[in-house]
Design a protein around this motif. Sequence first.
Motif, PDB file in Angstrom:
ATOM      1  N   THR A  67      29.290  52.652  19.640  1.00  0.00           N
ATOM      2  CA  THR A  67      29.059  52.888  21.063  1.00  0.00           C
ATOM      3  C   THR A  67      29.092  51.560  21.812  1.00  0.00           C
ATOM      4  OG1 THR A  67      26.646  52.611  20.990  1.00  0.00           O
ATOM      5  CG2 THR A  67      27.517  54.812  20.487  1.00  0.00           C
ATOM      6  N   LEU A  68      29.336  51.628  23.108  1.00  0.00           N
ATOM      7  CA  LEU A  68      29.323  50.416  23.919  1.00  0.00           C
ATOM      8  C   LEU A  68      27.955  49.754  23.871  1.00  0.00           C
ATOM      9  CD1 LEU A  68      30.764  48.564  25.976  1.00  0.00           C
ATOM     10  CD2 LEU A  68      29.928  50.110  27.776  1.00  0.00           C
ATOM     11  N   LYS A  69      26.913  50.570  23.802  1.00  0.00           N
ATOM     12  CA  LYS A  69      25.546  50.055  23.801  1.00  0.00           C
ATOM     13  C   LYS A  69      25.253  49.238  22.550  1.00  0.00           C
ATOM     14  CE  LYS A  69      20.742  51.581  24.297  1.00  0.00           C
ATOM     15  NZ  LYS A  69      19.845  52.751  24.485  1.00  0.00           N
ATOM     16  N   GLN A  96      38.674  52.191  24.704  1.00  0.00           N
ATOM     17  CA  GLN A  96      37.494  52.578  25.479  1.00  0.00           C
ATOM     18  C   GLN A  96      36.550  51.395  25.687  1.00  0.00           C
ATOM     19  OE1 GLN A  96      35.869  55.917  23.344  1.00  0.00           O
ATOM     20  NE2 GLN A  96      37.630  57.238  23.783  1.00  0.00           N
ATOM     21  N   HIS A  99      38.051  48.931  28.283  1.00  0.00           N
ATOM     22  CA  HIS A  99      37.986  49.461  29.639  1.00  0.00           C
ATOM     23  C   HIS A  99      36.560  49.464  30.180  1.00  0.00           C
ATOM     24  CE1 HIS A  99      42.100  51.748  29.386  1.00  0.00           C
ATOM     25  NE2 HIS A  99      42.217  50.441  29.392  1.00  0.00           N
ATOM     26  N   ALA A 100      35.578  49.539  29.279  1.00  0.00           N
ATOM     27  CA  ALA A 100      34.175  49.574  29.700  1.00  0.00           C
ATOM     28  C   ALA A 100      33.528  48.196  29.703  1.00  0.00           C
ATOM     29  CB  ALA A 100      33.393  50.514  28.781  1.00  0.00           C
TER      30      ALA A 100
END
Length: 211
Positions: A67-69, A96, A99-100
């Motif tokens: 996850t990004l987190k 993803q 892009h984030a």
Amino acid sequence: MKYAYVYVLDTMADWELGLVIAELNSGQYFKNRGSRLPVKTVGASKRPITTKGGMTVVPDVTVDEITLKTAAILLLPGADRWNDPEHAPIVETAKQLLHAGGNVAAICGATAALANAGLLDKRKHTSNSLDYLTMFCPTYKGAAFYQDEQIVVDGNLITTSAAGSLLLAREVIALLDLFKKDTLEAWYRYFQTGDGRYFYTMMETMQEQEG
């Protein structure tokens, strides 16, 4: 908890990420002494993979667990099997993350995987050569953004050639702001030249931190 995620796949060039994962996971030269950035291996499944060097690696997690987190950075090694369809999900995850605002570093064959997915079409980047990308990536449209350098940092994306493992480590450490600048410079010069003077300089910068 943040992790450095390392994608592992059959035939991966195990030496290409050796320096960077050792420094991240150990934290031995971090400016925040006593801290580290744990490394987790990621696989298309939990099936053990065999590296080009013949080592067996059992992935800690699967792609869907990133996850990004939790991702401090995603590290993508070179390998001969990037065209296998089972690796499409990690390329999508890289897309993803980028892009984030997440961080991704790709070396050698992994740059071709990103190029095939269109992720280098509008970003400054490098690889083994421009001919390499145009030969092995039929959908690649990023030639105008290709830079004939051993390593290129474009914001949160780092790309490098097969010969760029030391530079990759340096730029990942810099991007994540883990070493003092003079520690990183001495560290890089020591591994680049083998000159022991740089090792002692590096140790001095660590003592200055403690002082």
